[in-house]
Every structure is written in structure tokens, then in C-alpha cells.
Design an enzyme around this catalytic site. Structure first.
Site, PDB file in Angstrom:
ATOM      1  N   GLU A  40      -8.139  -7.373  -1.484  1.00 16.02           N
ATOM      2  CA  GLU A  40      -8.922  -6.140  -1.420  1.00 16.02           C
ATOM      3  C   GLU A  40      -9.858  -5.969  -2.613  1.00 16.02           C
ATOM      4  OE1 GLU A  40      -6.127  -2.964  -0.769  1.00 16.02           O
ATOM      5  OE2 GLU A  40      -5.826  -3.507   1.336  1.00 16.02           O
ATOM      6  N   GLU A  77      -4.868   8.092   2.091  1.00 16.84           N
ATOM      7  CA  GLU A  77      -5.913   7.199   1.597  1.00 16.84           C
ATOM      8  C   GLU A  77      -7.253   7.678   2.155  1.00 16.84           C
ATOM      9  OE1 GLU A  77      -5.079   3.088   2.415  1.00 16.84           O
ATOM     10  OE2 GLU A  77      -2.980   3.246   1.778  1.00 16.84           O
ATOM     11  N   CYS A  80       9.930  -8.536  11.189  1.00 23.56           N
ATOM     12  CA  CYS A  80      10.221  -8.109  12.558  1.00 23.56           C
ATOM     13  C   CYS A  80      11.100  -6.867  12.502  1.00 23.56           C
ATOM     14  CB  CYS A  80      10.933  -9.237  13.307  1.00 23.56           C
ATOM     15  SG  CYS A  80      11.525  -8.797  14.956  1.00 23.56           S
ATOM     16  N   GLU A 106       1.732   2.072   6.578  1.00 15.08           N
ATOM     17  CA  GLU A 106       0.915   1.763   7.753  1.00 15.08           C
ATOM     18  C   GLU A 106       1.664   0.916   8.783  1.00 15.08           C
ATOM     19  OE1 GLU A 106      -3.618   1.960   5.922  1.00 15.08           O
ATOM     20  OE2 GLU A 106      -2.677  -0.006   6.193  1.00 15.08           O
TER      21      GLU A 106
END
Length: 654
Positions: free
Chosen positions: A364, A316, A110, A145
Site C-alpha cells: 500500500e 477508514e 479458511c 474487512e
């Protein structure tokens, strides 16, 4: 002028150390210059509370440095380790249903939980002190991100207390807040700031003014969290660039605000994944399935270049199939090269591929890299080598210039129209992207800019649809710009407090256009309101009923007689969402009047100028004859018949 380079994202902690030297040698052999590492490595950097293990990272950086590679070092705060979550379980964000967003993936924190922010300061300080002066470290990436997986907004007790403090700081007096929020409605009035609740779990929709302030607060929390790390890096690693990697089609926080603390804005470009997630229709998605939306990547290059005060990296770049979209096709032959040069054409200093080697494990493992999991070259490995050679052959440099056309993008407007779309399919982002695509189809270079007075200078055409709140300062900037200005629909339709302006919309913009918006309607899919004198042109999804003043000329009308386009001096107001035909005709008309040089482009061809260098890109399935665009110029890249996924480059005459 900055030399343009290639890079790659690398995770030395994922691989045996005896691979590192060979990996670095191969990176250099391919033509890569920049390597990002470390952004998800907290559990290896601090295996236990207070016990740092930086030795492996130091060895990895040294290996890369010895190979002549430059390092971007990431701060690892997007992935707090399990021991830290166990130590402070209240650090976890809570979703809109009030449930904790638990450990086991990433971004599980948070922004408002102060003890976690202090832990971040501690690990970042230690890293900056250890590696801030290392000659290989040329830049730092802060976190990773922000907001990915819907993590900007948190509904935790910490967020509630921080929101109350934010509101008290903004309004000072609870009566002022009640008036701004219109709390007399439905007996929502408050007597103390500690009575404020977060806008969730309400019986029906929450107060839109409260929702807007909560989004602004959440955005400010991201910027404040980010700034704390930036200040540490500046102190211990001076003269190194600081960047963050933003995402595509993401509007949950104000990227311009975060950008004010950056040296470079970067973003993560995944054309095929973003197309699959977009609102484009199925025919469009099938047509561009392997190359991506011809305007999506370019739009973000122009947007994030503005966030970085003119400096842009692609941190990226998609090199193959990804793992996270509804469907994950392979790129077309040549698509990765096309995407790379599209970024360089927009002024990117670095294009960095994600990732060096495909991971055989965890979330991934289906995301391709330059290498297969067994270290054999994948297709993009050879593409990267070829692009690196081409960059050298053309001596590629950043040469971007201020564009004559400015398209205004405003995160507050994105917040507002998400809260109150008034039509299920109204999307501010899609509206702006549609106007951007219309301008690009005319062969124009476009700067995507914030709604600030300084961004309006030196323009010939300014397009500012759906700018939700007007201001005296921006009105003055439009007036003083000397540019042709297009407003509407929904421009100036609210005040900053999310109320209808006392004198009706478009609020402070009204003196410019001399119209008043009296009524609005949203239109269901398939419904159209034809616009006269515009062949097959029509309004779709949204239409406004406007009253034109004495100084406003009606240029176009709907078939029911209502004004569709008005003009006062250099200022035009569009009273609805145009379909493609109406949009294209209007933009052509304005661009011609503004004295811009137009080039009619097929739907699948795009161009971009990097200073005197003109790039042309073929997103289609057929060859394209460049002769009308090329003229007598000599090609530096490509051929006169540009094949699918082809890239051409030439120096513009004069």
C-alpha cells in the site's frame, strides 16, 4: 447525544519508536480523538509460536493515552503469521478451482478450519487480558474487512465437512434436502449427507438451491467466527464498544447477522476507488471522477447504521489517492471535507482517516495518508484540522431520527440474483442503489433496512424491489405498517428453497397486490419497452408479464398493452426495471401520496437531515444557489452560493 469526532488509523510497528510521541502530539494538535492500532500486527505480537511480545504495544498505547487520545484496538486475525501457516498449512482457504490461497498478503485463512479459529481465540484472549482494562482502550475492532479479496467462500476439505454438518442440521433428513434442492432433476439425488460436495468444478452450472445454501453457510461461518472473538472481548473487556469495519458494495455475507453481535457498525469509505470499480458508465465516472458517486457513500452510511442498530463509525475514510482501483485520481479540493460531513450528517459518531502516514514500503505504499512518507503534512492533514475546528464550532452531535422512507435491502436476495441473474447485467446491488438515488434526488431521508417485520414500523413509504422470497411474517408487517408499499420487480419470485412458488410469484405477497407473474424476460443493453403515459419512461434489462386479479387496478401499461404498474389498496407492483425517468416519476408520485415533503434537487446536489440539522452537499462543478432550500434560516456552515464540494448546514425551521 453522542459528540462527533475525528480519528485516524495508525501503525506504530511500522515506525521508529522515537517518532511515536511526536506523532501522538501532532494527532492531538490536528484535532483527532480516536486512533485505531494493531489489526495487522500478529507477527510482532507473537514472533514465534507461544512467545508473546506485547511490550511495544503497551508502550504505544501509553503514548497515545498520555496525549489524550482514545484507542481502538484491533484483533490481528486477518493476517496470520508465517510460522502459523507453516504449522497448519490446511488453514489456508481454497479458491473455486481448489487451489490454496497462499501466504504473502492478508486474509489467507479458511473460516471453517477449526484449529485456526482456536489459535485466534488464544491470541485474542491474551490481548484482551493484557489491555481490556486499559483506560485508553475504548473499543475493539474484530479482525478486518471480512471477505475482502473474495475470501468468504472457501472450497477446502474443512469447508466441505462443515457444509455437510450445516446441511444436516438444517434439513435433518436427506430426503428433505433432496426435495428442497430439487435433486430429482439431472439425477442429483443423495442418500447420505456425507455425499454432499461443494458446488464448484461442475461441468455446467451447479444446482442453484445448493449454491444458495452454500452462500448462506459461508455467511454463517463468518458470523460464527466473529462471535467467538466477541465473546472473549465481552468477558475480558466489558463496557468497551465492539465493532467491525465492513466494505462498500460487498454482499458475500449477511452483514445484519454479523451486526447482531456488534455495538457499532463501521465501514471503510473510499469514494473514488469504489466509483472506479462500479458499473457506472464512462461519462458518469468522468463527471464524478474526483468526488465520487453522490449516493454511494450515503447509501452505505444508511445501510451500516442499520447493521449497528443505529450506531455508525467510518473506520477508514479516503484522504487522498488510493492504490487499488483501476485508476486512482486525486480527490477534488474540498472532497475529503465533503465526505467527512456527509458521514456526520448520516449519524456517524467517528470519521477516521486512513492512514496517519503514507507507508514507503509494501503493497500500500501508493496509498496516501494525512502525512507524506517523510512526515510532512499532506493535503488531508490540513483538511482534518479544519473539519475538527468546524465540528467544535457547531457542537456536532448524533441526532438521527427514524426516516419516513424505508428501502429494504436483503443479503439473501443478493445471493439469489448473483446465482440466477437471468440477464447478464442484472445486479441486485445496483438496482437498490438506483432506487436509493431516486429517493435522494427528491430531497428525502432514507433508512436502508433489513427485511424484518420490526423495520417496517413507523414508515410512510416502503420500497422493496427484487426481494427474492416472500414470507407470511413480512407480508403481515407490510399490511400492518400503514405505509404505501412498492414491490417488484422480482419480489417474491422464489421460495426460501429457491423454487418458483406453487401458486406463481409473488408468492406470499400475492394477497397484497393480487397479481400473478406468468412470464419474465431479460433485455439486452439498449433495448427498452416504453411505458404509456410515462413520458420517455420505459423498462430496461428486465420485464415481467403479469396477470392482474379482480382487486388489482392497472395504473400503467407497456406500449404492448401488458400491465406495467398495478395497485391494490396501499400495495403497488412494478413489473420491470424502470429507466431513470420512469423511476423518478414513480417515486415522486408515491412520495406525494405518502404526504412527504419533497425538494427538487439537481443531479449533483444532495441533502441529509441529522435530526433538526440539515446538511446540503454540492457534488457538482458549479456553484449552487441555496436560497430556495435555505429560506430564512441562518447558515452554521457554508454560504448561500454553495461552491463545488461545498457543505452547508442550517437548523430546519420548527
Amino acid at each position: 447525544m453522542t459528540k462527533q469526532r475525528l480519528g485516524v488509523c495508525y501503525y506504530p510497528e511500522h515506525w521508529p519508536e522515537d517518532l511515536w510521541t511526536e506523532d501522538a502530539r501532532r494527532m492531538r494538535d490536528v484535532g483527532l480523538s480516536v486512533v485505531r492500532i494493531g489489526e495487522f500486527a500478529w507477527s510482532r505480537l507473537e514472533p514465534e509460536d507461544g512467545r508473546y511480545d506485547f511490550d511495544w504495544l503497551a508502550r504505544a498505547i501509553d503514548v497515545l493515552h498520555e496525549a489524550g487520545l482514545r484507542v481502538v484496538l484491533g484483533t490481528p486475525t486477518a493476517t496470520p503469521p508465517k510460522w502459523l501457516v507453516d504449522k497448519m498449512p490446511d488453514m489456508l482457504a481454497r479458491n473455486a478451482q481448489g487451489r490454496p490461497r497462499g501466504f504473502g498478503s492478508r486474509r489467507h485463512y479458511c473460516f471453517s478450519y477449526e484449529p485456526y479459529a482456536r489459535e485466534c481465540e488464544r491470541i485474542v484472549t491474551a490481548l484482551a487480558q493484557a489491555f481490556g482494562a486499559h483506560p485508553a482502550v475504548v473499543a475493539w475492532q474484530i479482525d478486518n474487512e471480512y471477505g475482502c479479496h473474495d475470501t468468504v467462500e472457501s472450497y477446502s476439505p474443512a469447508a466441505r465437512e462443515a457444509f455437510r454438518r450445516w446441511c444436516e442440521h438444517k434439513y435433518g433428513d436427506i430426503g428433505a434436502l433432496n426435495r428442497a434442492w430439487g435433486n430429482v432433476f439431472w439425477s442429483m439425488e443423495l442418500s447420505r449427507f456425507d455425499q454432499i460436495e461443494l458446488p464448484h468444478l461442475t461441468v455446467t452450472e451447479a444446482n442453484p438451491a445448493c449454491l444458495l445454501d452454500f452462500k448462506r453457510f459461508s455467511s454463517d461461518q463468518v458470523a460464527a467466527f466473529h462471535r467467538r472473538q466477541v465473546e472473549i472481548i465481552r468477558r475480558h473487556s466489558p463496557s468497551r464498544d465492539i465493532l467491525h469495519n465492513f466494505m462498500g458494495a460487498f454482499t458475500a455475507f449477511d452483514h445484519f447477522a454479523v451486526g447482531r453481535d456488534l455495538d457499532v457498525a463501521a465501514w471503510d469509505s473510499y469514494p473514488l476507488g469504489f466509483l472506479e470499480r462500479s458499473h457506472r458508465d464512462e461519462a458518469f465516472k468522468r463527471r464524478f471522477m474526483r468526488v465520487g458517486d453522490p449516493d454511494f457513500q450515503a447509501f452505505h452510511h444508511d445501510l451500516y447504521r442499520a447493521c449497528g442498530a443505529g450506531r455508525l463509525w467510518i473506520m477508514e475514510q479516503q484522504p487522498g489517492a488510493v492504490n487499488w482501483a483501476p485508476w486512482n485520481p486525486l480527490p477534488a479540493k474540498g472532497a475529503v471535507r465533503l465526505w467527512s460531513f456527509e458521514a456526520f450528517a448520516a449519524g456517524a459518531e467517528v470519521v477516521s482517516y486512513f492512514r496517519w502516514r503514507q507507508a514507503p514500503f509494501a503493497q500500500e505504499q501508493m496509498h496516501e495518508g494525512l502525512l507524506l512518507p517523510n512526515s510532512e503534512p499532506n493535503e488531508a492533514y490540513h483538511v482534518a484540522r479544519a473539519v475538527a475546528r468546524e465540528l467544535e464550532s457547531i457542537d456536532a452531535k448524533v441526532e438521527t431520527e427514524c426516516a419516513d422512507v424505508a428501502l429494504v435491502f436483503d443479503y439473501d436476495s443478493a445471493f439469489a440474483w448473483e446465482i440466477e441473474p437471468q440477464g447478464q447485467d442484472f445486479s441486485y446491488f445496483d438496482l437498490i442503489l438506483d432506487f436509493y438515488g431516486g429517493l435522494r434526488k427528491l430531497g428525502l431521508n432514507v433508512d436502508v433496512v433489513p427485511p424484518t417485520p420490526e423495520a417496517m414500523a413507523r414508515r410512510k413509504l416502503i420500497v422493496a424491489p427484487a426481494l427474492f422470497a416472500s414470507s407470511a411474517a413480512l407480508t403481515r408487517a407490510f399490511s400492518e405498517s400503514g405505509a404505501l408499499v412498492l414491490l417488484g420487480p422480482r419480489s417474491g419470485s422464489k421460495t426460501e428453497d429457491f423454487q418458483i412458488p406453487p401458486g406463481l410469484p409473488p408468492g406470499d405477497f400475492r394477497p397484497l397486490v393480487d397479481v400473478a407473474i406468468q412470464r419474465v424476460e431479460s433485455l439486452r443493453p439498449g433495448a427498452q419497452i416504453p411505458v404509456e403515459a410515462a413520458e420517455n419512461g420505459a423498462f430496461v434489462r428486465w420485464r415481467e408479464i403479469i396477470a392482474a386479479g379482480a382487486e388489482a387496478a392497472v395504473l400503467l401499461r407497456c406500449d404492448d398493452g401488458a400491465p406495467a404498474l398495478t395497485r391494490r389498496e396501499r400495495f403497488l407492483y412494478l413489473a420491470g426495471l424502470p429507466n431513470d425517468l420512469l423511476r423518478d416519476a414513480l417515486l415522486r408520485r408515491l412520495a406525494n401520496e405518502a404526504g412527504l415533503t419533497l425538494i427538487d434537487l439537481p443531479e449533483h446536489i444532495r441533502l441529509r437531515d441529522n435530526g433538526p440539522m440539515r446538511y446540503v452537499f454540492n457534488y457538482g462543478e458549479r456553484d449552487f444557489d441555496l436560497s430556495p432550500i435555505l429560506g430564512e434560516a441562518s447558515l452554521l456552515l457554508g454560504e448561500r452560493r454553495l461552491p463545488p464540494c461545498g457543505v452547508a448546514l442550517f437548523r430546519r425551521p420548527g
